[in-house]
Design a protein around this motif. Structure first.
Motif, PDB file in Angstrom:
ATOM      1  N   THR A 129     -11.002   7.352   0.294  1.00 20.72           N
ATOM      2  CA  THR A 129     -10.069   6.220   0.349  1.00 20.72           C
ATOM      3  C   THR A 129      -9.301   6.107  -0.966  1.00 20.72           C
ATOM      4  O   THR A 129      -8.077   5.933  -0.969  1.00 20.72           O
ATOM      5  N   GLN A 134      -5.565   4.298  -0.853  1.00 19.90           N
ATOM      6  CA  GLN A 134      -5.608   3.244   0.156  1.00 19.90           C
ATOM      7  C   GLN A 134      -6.648   2.214  -0.264  1.00 19.90           C
ATOM      8  O   GLN A 134      -7.556   2.506  -1.046  1.00 19.90           O
ATOM      9  N   ALA A 180      -1.210   4.848   7.563  1.00 16.17           N
ATOM     10  CA  ALA A 180      -1.076   4.088   6.306  1.00 16.17           C
ATOM     11  C   ALA A 180       0.297   3.468   6.150  1.00 16.17           C
ATOM     12  O   ALA A 180       1.271   3.789   6.699  1.00 16.17           O
TER      13      ALA A 180
END
Length: 180
Positions: A129, A134, A180
């Motif tokens: 991640t 993110q 995303a």
């Protein structure tokens, strides 16, 4: 760390715990986590299904592997007759003497704990991640963590199911970027 998990990623962790309890496992493994991700309704589950790793196939493989923690074939290879050992243990201590303990017993209030490899996979999901810049850990990140180390049972399960792990990794990464 779990506050960073998305709804689907949390569902995978909770699902792995439930699956482990159902199998009366002593520890939650990467296999349990893999099954729970596959049983989801998100992009990670779709990627697994597209690769041929359906929840039913994974569950069957995990249950076969968990059927008897005492491997009769391995014991026979070193001259141990598991059936004779079971008979002797049950004669001395009662039926089911060699069975796994009941996960709901008084000393198992919280159920099975996460095995070291499962903890490592969840840590790797956080790293995935962060690497992608993110903020939330998605089920796809959990899946990437589960397939990052070839020593994990999750990788072995996928390989035995005929899944191209490198292609799965690429597919999941693409899906995460698109979302995303």
């Amino acid at each position: 760390m779990f506050e960073r998990f998305s709804r689907d990623a949390r569902a995978a962790v909770v699902g792995a715990q439930a699956f482990g309890r159902e199998l009366r496992a002593r520890r939650i493994t990467t296999g349990h986590l893999l099954y729970a991700v596959a049983a989801g309704e998100d992009d990670a589950a779709a990627a697994l299904r597209a690769a041929g790793a359906t929840p039913i196939r994974l569950r069957d493989a995990i249950e076969r592997g968990a059927a008897d923690p005492l491997d009769p074939e391995a014991l026979r290879a070193i001259g141990v007759d598991l059936a004779a050992v079971r008979d002797a243990a049950e004669a001395e201590f009662g039926p089911g003497a060699l069975d796994a303990p009941d996960a709901s017993g008084p000393y198992r209030l919280r159920g099975p704990v996460f095995a070291d490899d499962a903890k490592k996979a969840l840590e790797l999901s956080l790293r995935q991640t962060l690497k992608a810049r993110q903020k939330r850990i998605e089920a796809g990140h959990v899946l990437l963590g589960l397939i990052q180390d070839e020593r994990f049972a999750s990788v072995r399960l996928l390989t035995e199911a005929g899944v191209d792990v490198a292609a799965l990794r690429a597919d999941v990464t693409t899906r995460l970027r698109a979302a995303a």
